[in-house]
Design an enzyme around this catalytic site. Structure first.
Site, PDB file in Angstrom:
ATOM      1  N   GLU A 125       5.404  23.717  12.102  1.00  0.00           N
ATOM      2  CA  GLU A 125       4.900  22.561  10.935  1.00  0.00           C
ATOM      3  C   GLU A 125       3.793  23.406   9.915  1.00  0.00           C
ATOM      4  O   GLU A 125       3.749  23.298   8.957  1.00  0.00           O
ATOM      5  CB  GLU A 125       4.396  21.439  10.806  1.00  0.00           C
ATOM      6  CG  GLU A 125       3.754  20.209  10.099  1.00  0.00           C
ATOM      7  CD  GLU A 125       4.038  19.983   9.159  1.00  0.00           C
ATOM      8  OE1 GLU A 125       3.357  19.470   8.795  1.00  0.00           O
ATOM      9  OE2 GLU A 125       5.228  20.003   9.274  1.00  0.00           O
ATOM     10  N   HIS A 175       5.472  25.721   7.455  1.00  0.00           N
ATOM     11  CA  HIS A 175       6.175  25.568   6.478  1.00  0.00           C
ATOM     12  C   HIS A 175       4.906  25.433   5.388  1.00  0.00           C
ATOM     13  O   HIS A 175       5.438  24.777   4.282  1.00  0.00           O
ATOM     14  CB  HIS A 175       6.810  23.784   6.830  1.00  0.00           C
ATOM     15  CG  HIS A 175       7.225  23.252   5.800  1.00  0.00           C
ATOM     16  ND1 HIS A 175       7.864  23.294   4.690  1.00  0.00           N
ATOM     17  CD2 HIS A 175       7.074  21.823   5.185  1.00  0.00           C
ATOM     18  CE1 HIS A 175       8.165  22.321   3.400  1.00  0.00           C
ATOM     19  NE2 HIS A 175       7.707  21.679   3.475  1.00  0.00           N
ATOM     20  N   HIS A 214      12.871  13.531  -0.402  1.00  0.00           N
ATOM     21  CA  HIS A 214      12.229  14.268   0.317  1.00  0.00           C
ATOM     22  C   HIS A 214      12.886  15.355   0.114  1.00  0.00           C
ATOM     23  O   HIS A 214      12.982  16.472  -1.230  1.00  0.00           O
ATOM     24  CB  HIS A 214      11.112  14.684   1.112  1.00  0.00           C
ATOM     25  CG  HIS A 214      10.346  15.593   1.826  1.00  0.00           C
ATOM     26  ND1 HIS A 214       9.829  16.665   2.751  1.00  0.00           N
ATOM     27  CD2 HIS A 214       9.356  15.665   0.321  1.00  0.00           C
ATOM     28  CE1 HIS A 214       8.497  17.163   2.223  1.00  0.00           C
ATOM     29  NE2 HIS A 214       8.294  16.764   1.584  1.00  0.00           N
ATOM     30  N   HIS A 268      28.265   9.632   4.330  1.00  0.00           N
ATOM     31  CA  HIS A 268      28.106  10.488   3.345  1.00  0.00           C
ATOM     32  C   HIS A 268      29.579  11.778   3.487  1.00  0.00           C
ATOM     33  O   HIS A 268      29.778  12.156   2.303  1.00  0.00           O
ATOM     34  CB  HIS A 268      27.582  11.250   4.392  1.00  0.00           C
ATOM     35  CG  HIS A 268      26.906  12.799   4.043  1.00  0.00           C
ATOM     36  ND1 HIS A 268      26.347  13.734   2.660  1.00  0.00           N
ATOM     37  CD2 HIS A 268      27.182  14.074   4.764  1.00  0.00           C
ATOM     38  CE1 HIS A 268      26.248  14.927   2.539  1.00  0.00           C
ATOM     39  NE2 HIS A 268      27.009  15.203   3.654  1.00  0.00           N
ATOM     40  N   HIS A 303      23.925  24.519   6.342  1.00  0.00           N
ATOM     41  CA  HIS A 303      24.264  23.575   5.440  1.00  0.00           C
ATOM     42  C   HIS A 303      23.501  23.511   4.388  1.00  0.00           C
ATOM     43  O   HIS A 303      23.948  22.838   3.839  1.00  0.00           O
ATOM     44  CB  HIS A 303      24.724  22.262   6.676  1.00  0.00           C
ATOM     45  CG  HIS A 303      25.399  21.439   6.130  1.00  0.00           C
ATOM     46  ND1 HIS A 303      26.659  20.759   5.545  1.00  0.00           N
ATOM     47  CD2 HIS A 303      24.564  19.936   5.875  1.00  0.00           C
ATOM     48  CE1 HIS A 303      26.887  19.312   5.164  1.00  0.00           C
ATOM     49  NE2 HIS A 303      25.824  18.905   5.171  1.00  0.00           N
TER      50      HIS A 303
END
Length: 310
Positions: free
Chosen positions: A62, A65, A127, A219, A281
């Protein structure tokens, strides 16, 4: 001096593009490792201090990032200001700069809001998509800096009305695909269907049961539609645009990136959420969306060329 400044601008454009890609991959890593609260309910500090005192895996992911996002934000600002001053006569430069900064700030605020107050899965799924727009804007700015248009004769490109409509349509639709994919992650529906391509290959026409299966299969259906759409566009381009290599190769590359994205999506199921596969991905869909946005830029070039001819 002019050559040195041009070279430096290219380095900044390259570094900023890679940095934006790292933000996208880093955000996916935070989600996939459930490290979003590695710094607790604290932002911009981490667990009550500017530099975390206790380092765990979640804190490291975290905090890294956040550090990358802050550093790259400075690069984005430098790139936007510099391109405005040096390349402001190019029509798209100012618009792309505004998009890059606006959506970079938006994704940072959504991330901060999640840390401080928490948000629903359907909001959090936005996001990644918001970050994707900022990345695509920076990517296109970088391509302008590197004069990709001139190298691929984009000043001579001509796109028919039919292909223009498909280009805009598939780009907008790809955003839906991105959102549904992000929703799969945030609702933790990745492994709710153990088979592929159907949720249960032994009963392929059974309707999904429960929200998670609907999200997962929704999806997959969205991906199937975009695969059919891109395949059609690629075949159309191969038939009619052999003389325009930027269009010709652009859509062929888009087709193969989409194939790679679909293969990694399948492997996510079979490898039970392997982290490397999952990050690949996210990487492939980011590249695909960036390429779609470049195709829209080429539509703009085509419109400009048509007006000049008239």
């Amino acid at each position: 001096m002019q050559h040195y400044q041009s070279k430096l601008l290219k380095w900044i454009a390259f570094a900023t593009t890679i940095g934006m890609l790292l933000i996208l991959i880093g955000g996916a890593l935070v989600t996939k490792t459930e490290s979003g609260l590695g710094c607790g309910r604290n932002w911009p500090d981490c667990n009550g201090s500017l530099i975390p005192k206790e380092i765990t895996t979640e804190v490291l992911i975290e905090f890294s990032h956040r550090l990358v996002t802050g550093s790259v934000s400075i690069l984005v600002l430098i790139l936007v200001v510099w391109t405005w001053r040096k390349l402001g006569t190019i029509r798209e430069v100012k618009f792309l700069g505004i998009l890059a900064i606006f959506f970079l700030v938006a994704q940072a605020l959504i991330g901060a809001a999640q840390v401080l107050w928490g948000q629903g899965d359907f909001i959090l799924a936005l996001h990644f998509g918001i970050s994707l727009i900022s990345f695509a804007s920076v990517l296109l700015l970088a391509m302008i800096v590197f004069e990709v248009d001139k190298k691929f004769d984009a000043d001579k490109v001509y796109i028919s009305k039919k292909l223009k409509i498909h280009t805009f349509g598939v780009t907008l639709y790809s955003y839906i695909v991105v959102y549904t994919g992000a929703l799969v992650r945030h609702t933790q529906a990745s492994l709710v269907c153990s088979d592929w391509p159907f949720c249960n290959n032994e009963d392929p026409f059974a309707l999904p049961t429960g929200l998670h299966q609907w999200v997962q299969m929704g999806h997959r259906f969205a991906v199937l539609l975009i695969f059919v759409w891109v395949t059609y566009i690629a075949l159309h381009v191969i038939k009619h645009y052999k003389e325009q290599r930027v269009i010709y190769w652009g859509w062929i590359i888009a087709f193969f990136i989409l194939l790679a994205q679909m293969m990694t999506g399948m492997l996510i199921i079979f490898t039970k959420l392997n982290l490397i596969v999952s990050l690949l991905h996210s990487f492939f869909i980011s590249c695909l969306f960036g390429l779609f946005c470049y195709m829209i830029l080429l539509v703009s070039r085509s419109n400009y060329n048509e007006k000049n001819i008239k």
